[in-house]
Design a protein around this motif. Structure first.
Motif, PDB file in Angstrom:
ATOM      1  N   LEU A  80       0.793  -1.112   0.216  1.00 11.84           N
ATOM      2  CA  LEU A  80       0.059  -0.063  -0.144  1.00 11.84           C
ATOM      3  C   LEU A  80       0.906   1.270  -0.073  1.00 11.84           C
ATOM      4  O   LEU A  80       1.586   1.380   0.878  1.00 11.84           O
ATOM      5  CB  LEU A  80      -0.743   0.085   1.187  1.00 11.84           C
ATOM      6  CG  LEU A  80      -1.876  -0.965   1.458  1.00 11.84           C
ATOM      7  CD1 LEU A  80      -2.608  -0.814   2.851  1.00 11.84           C
ATOM      8  CD2 LEU A  80      -3.056  -1.167   0.403  1.00 11.84           C
ATOM      9  N   PHE A 128      -7.548   5.539  22.266  1.00 14.87           N
ATOM     10  CA  PHE A 128      -6.456   6.287  21.654  1.00 14.87           C
ATOM     11  C   PHE A 128      -7.175   7.948  21.321  1.00 14.87           C
ATOM     12  O   PHE A 128      -6.276   8.772  22.047  1.00 14.87           O
ATOM     13  CB  PHE A 128      -6.258   5.735  20.235  1.00 14.87           C
ATOM     14  CG  PHE A 128      -4.705   5.627  20.041  1.00 14.87           C
ATOM     15  CD1 PHE A 128      -4.183   4.235  20.267  1.00 14.87           C
ATOM     16  CD2 PHE A 128      -3.949   6.808  19.488  1.00 14.87           C
ATOM     17  CE1 PHE A 128      -2.661   4.073  20.232  1.00 14.87           C
ATOM     18  CE2 PHE A 128      -2.568   6.382  19.705  1.00 14.87           C
ATOM     19  CZ  PHE A 128      -1.797   5.252  19.674  1.00 14.87           C
ATOM     20  N   GLN A 185      -7.522   2.453   7.856  1.00 10.37           N
ATOM     21  CA  GLN A 185      -6.207   1.189   7.754  1.00 10.37           C
ATOM     22  C   GLN A 185      -6.842   0.098   7.982  1.00 10.37           C
ATOM     23  O   GLN A 185      -6.190  -0.567   7.119  1.00 10.37           O
ATOM     24  CB  GLN A 185      -5.213   1.743   9.068  1.00 10.37           C
ATOM     25  CG  GLN A 185      -4.031   0.853   8.921  1.00 10.37           C
ATOM     26  CD  GLN A 185      -3.073   1.214   7.665  1.00 10.37           C
ATOM     27  OE1 GLN A 185      -3.126   0.320   6.770  1.00 10.37           O
ATOM     28  NE2 GLN A 185      -2.499   2.537   7.762  1.00 10.37           N
ATOM     29  N   PHE A 186      -7.619  -0.146   8.429  1.00 17.52           N
ATOM     30  CA  PHE A 186      -8.240  -1.564   8.677  1.00 17.52           C
ATOM     31  C   PHE A 186      -8.773  -1.880   7.520  1.00 17.52           C
ATOM     32  O   PHE A 186      -8.611  -3.062   6.896  1.00 17.52           O
ATOM     33  CB  PHE A 186      -9.147  -1.644   9.796  1.00 17.52           C
ATOM     34  CG  PHE A 186      -9.483  -3.251   9.855  1.00 17.52           C
ATOM     35  CD1 PHE A 186      -8.845  -3.951  10.898  1.00 17.52           C
ATOM     36  CD2 PHE A 186     -10.823  -3.569   9.476  1.00 17.52           C
ATOM     37  CE1 PHE A 186      -9.206  -5.250  11.013  1.00 17.52           C
ATOM     38  CE2 PHE A 186     -11.201  -5.031   9.704  1.00 17.52           C
ATOM     39  CZ  PHE A 186     -10.427  -5.811  10.415  1.00 17.52           C
ATOM     40  N   SER A 193      -8.168  -0.771   4.713  1.00 14.70           N
ATOM     41  CA  SER A 193      -6.911  -0.887   3.548  1.00 14.70           C
ATOM     42  C   SER A 193      -6.461  -2.621   3.536  1.00 14.70           C
ATOM     43  O   SER A 193      -6.225  -3.033   2.908  1.00 14.70           O
ATOM     44  CB  SER A 193      -5.731  -0.024   3.818  1.00 14.70           C
ATOM     45  OG  SER A 193      -6.319   1.215   3.358  1.00 14.70           O
ATOM     46  N   MET A 196      -1.983   1.673  15.416  1.00 12.57           N
ATOM     47  CA  MET A 196      -2.922   0.852  15.346  1.00 12.57           C
ATOM     48  C   MET A 196      -2.894  -0.511  15.995  1.00 12.57           C
ATOM     49  O   MET A 196      -3.818  -1.386  16.488  1.00 12.57           O
ATOM     50  CB  MET A 196      -3.225   0.531  13.656  1.00 12.57           C
ATOM     51  CG  MET A 196      -4.623   0.062  13.556  1.00 12.57           C
ATOM     52  SD  MET A 196      -4.584  -0.501  11.887  1.00 12.57           S
ATOM     53  CE  MET A 196      -5.954  -1.456  11.791  1.00 12.57           C
ATOM     54  N   THR A 232      -8.815   7.608  11.012  1.00 10.39           N
ATOM     55  CA  THR A 232      -7.296   6.902  10.536  1.00 10.39           C
ATOM     56  C   THR A 232      -7.316   5.305  10.708  1.00 10.39           C
ATOM     57  O   THR A 232      -7.013   4.466   9.946  1.00 10.39           O
ATOM     58  CB  THR A 232      -6.054   7.378  11.235  1.00 10.39           C
ATOM     59  OG1 THR A 232      -6.160   8.732  11.394  1.00 10.39           O
ATOM     60  CG2 THR A 232      -4.746   7.055  10.680  1.00 10.39           C
ATOM     61  N   HIS A 233      -7.727   4.787  11.902  1.00 13.91           N
ATOM     62  CA  HIS A 233      -7.620   3.322  12.022  1.00 13.91           C
ATOM     63  C   HIS A 233      -8.670   2.816  11.466  1.00 13.91           C
ATOM     64  O   HIS A 233      -8.172   1.706  10.976  1.00 13.91           O
ATOM     65  CB  HIS A 233      -7.897   3.124  13.510  1.00 13.91           C
ATOM     66  CG  HIS A 233      -6.421   3.484  14.371  1.00 13.91           C
ATOM     67  ND1 HIS A 233      -6.343   3.011  15.699  1.00 13.91           N
ATOM     68  CD2 HIS A 233      -5.440   4.315  14.228  1.00 13.91           C
ATOM     69  CE1 HIS A 233      -4.993   3.548  16.342  1.00 13.91           C
ATOM     70  NE2 HIS A 233      -4.734   4.389  15.159  1.00 13.91           N
ATOM     71  N   ALA A 259      -9.079   2.503  19.368  1.00 14.44           N
ATOM     72  CA  ALA A 259      -9.218   3.874  18.605  1.00 14.44           C
ATOM     73  C   ALA A 259      -9.954   4.613  19.406  1.00 14.44           C
ATOM     74  O   ALA A 259      -9.312   5.854  19.675  1.00 14.44           O
ATOM     75  CB  ALA A 259      -9.972   3.937  17.418  1.00 14.44           C
ATOM     76  N   GLY A 291      -3.800  -0.067  19.274  1.00 17.87           N
ATOM     77  CA  GLY A 291      -5.323  -0.024  19.435  1.00 17.87           C
ATOM     78  C   GLY A 291      -5.682  -1.312  19.375  1.00 17.87           C
ATOM     79  O   GLY A 291      -6.767  -1.788  20.138  1.00 17.87           O
ATOM     80  N   VAL A 292      -5.268  -2.196  18.566  1.00 11.63           N
ATOM     81  CA  VAL A 292      -5.681  -3.625  18.381  1.00 11.63           C
ATOM     82  C   VAL A 292      -5.486  -4.159  19.969  1.00 11.63           C
ATOM     83  O   VAL A 292      -6.428  -5.020  20.353  1.00 11.63           O
ATOM     84  CB  VAL A 292      -4.750  -4.343  17.349  1.00 11.63           C
ATOM     85  CG1 VAL A 292      -5.072  -5.948  17.580  1.00 11.63           C
ATOM     86  CG2 VAL A 292      -5.323  -3.890  15.936  1.00 11.63           C
ATOM     87  N   VAL A 312     -10.676  -2.698  16.800  1.00  9.67           N
ATOM     88  CA  VAL A 312      -9.700  -1.691  16.415  1.00  9.67           C
ATOM     89  C   VAL A 312     -10.561  -0.654  16.930  1.00  9.67           C
ATOM     90  O   VAL A 312      -9.876   0.478  17.048  1.00  9.67           O
ATOM     91  CB  VAL A 312      -9.650  -1.814  14.829  1.00  9.67           C
ATOM     92  CG1 VAL A 312      -9.381  -0.261  14.249  1.00  9.67           C
ATOM     93  CG2 VAL A 312      -8.388  -2.782  14.369  1.00  9.67           C
TER      94      VAL A 312
END
Lengths: 225, 225
Positions: free
Chosen positions: A155, B177, B193-194, B196, A166, B189-190, B174, A169-170, B170
């Motif tokens: 990516l 966060f 990203q996930f 993606s 992230m 953002t998170h 987040a 966060g996970v 996630v």
DNA sequence: TATGTTAAACTGACTGGTCAGTATATTACT
DNA sequence: AGTAATATACTGACCAGTCAGTTTAACATA
């Protein structure tokens, strides 16, 4: 019988931490802590001038353990490979191992617990939590940044620090998940899934992920506290 | 001024929810709620027989809103494409949109807040939280399962429900966060990203991810509560 | 008259915190 | 060696304040 105050202090903090993770700080009374620790009310206030001081001491100890674990795991990862991407992947693998062995996923994260009672604590406590995030960013994000310089990511526009955030966060999410479902294995599953994503992103070719050990057999070293 | 009890009840619940998200339930006193809601002490107990009843009412309302949002977003996603994988991806895109527009990422998740004070609540509250997880699993996990039947995933042994759980995680991560850093953009953002990662996993070929809108322009519909 | 709302006073349990005093072990003195 | 002194560790009763919840009497709206 008496004569080791340090041990008593730790016992108080242990009892406090367990109860805070279960009902939160505000709902954890000094009496309940004192009883669980097997000491008297007076002893509690001998060791901690106030309940707030206990709160700070507990989170500080927790932050220190956290720091120790992260640094230890990354150091071990670095000793097992020379490529920064491998460092990151092994780091997550070791973390997975820790959760698998300790079953810490059921308890939850004290940072998160404090965060959801943020209104009760001062800026110093906030700073500790933010510090833990920043350490994570430096440690894992830094590795991923170095990895990106060598390996092409599938990516484009991939921000290594977003990836690190992230991942943190996970972990937080998996903690809540593990608590709510009383299933510590979620911790392991989610970390592993995230690592698989990273492998995919960096095209690390493990053609069959399988269920085999993901960490070299070489490391039998015990994980730190 | 008087005459609409339902509205007052909602105001009480609004004030309670805001304070609970900030300091937790135990540390939120009836007096503080009553003052923030601009009503008298008597009125509070007129509407809620006890503080615990308020706790249940607030989390029930929250669960209902959550359910409404998830169902609404997935229904909209389904009306925008015919492929289950696209449903899942658009669903996450719409969720991202909601967070971008409402900035809800700063507040945090009430489920998580209750979860970290789990010791204070009964099984009915636990059931609500678990129910929210199960709805998510059915909604997103089901789509991903259907997607796996048509699209090959680049990782073998991919469990669609683990993916769904992880997406939920996630979000939870987040939230923490966003709270801790007072930065609601983390949410967006998170999630992005996930998504993606999912695109990568299913080899959905957006050669340049870029920063362009990820959701068809067609949908200007307002997001639900 | 029903419902919604207010204000204030009150109860009893529980809270964080204090305090005067006790026990234990180490050190200092003779 | 025996004893006094001292710092540390610990105790349990007590205090003042806060908490959730109750009660009562009055008032407003529709």
């Amino acid at each position: 019988m008496p004569r080791d105050g340090a041990k008593t202090k730790q016992r108080i903090m242990d009892a406090a931490q367990a109860q805070v993770l279960e009902r939160g700080f505000a709902a954890t009374s000094v009496d309940a802590i004192q009883e669980a620790a097997g000491i008297s009310r007076g002893t509690f206030f001998y060791h901690f001038p106030s309940k707030d001081d206990l709160a700070r001491a507990v989170i500080e100890r927790y932050a220190e353990e956290d720091r120790g674990l992260v640094n230890d795991l990354m150091a071990r990862a670095e000793s097992l490979a020379s490529d920064p991407l491998q460092h990151a992947l092994i780091f997550l693998g070791l973390l997975e191992e820790v959760f698998r062995e300790t079953g810490a996923g059921e308890a939850g994260c004290l940072f998160a617990s404090y965060s959801y009672e943020a209104g009760l604590f001062d800026e110093r406590t906030d700073a500790l939590i933010i510090g833990s995030i920043e350490l994570w960013r430096r440690t894992l994000g830094g590795k991923l940044e170095a990895a990106l310089e060598r390996h092409p990511a599938k990516l484009p526009d991939t921000d290594p620090y977003v990836l690190a955030d992230m991942a943190y966060g996970v972990l937080q999410g998996a903690f809540i998940f593990g608590r709510t479902l009383s299933d510590p294995s979620v911790m392991v599953t989610h970390v592993r899934q995230f690592r698989s994503f990273l492998e995919l992103l960096f095209e690390v070719g493990l053609p069959t992920e399988s269920t085999a050990s993901t960490v070299p057999d070489a490391l039998e070293r015990k994980s730190s506290p």
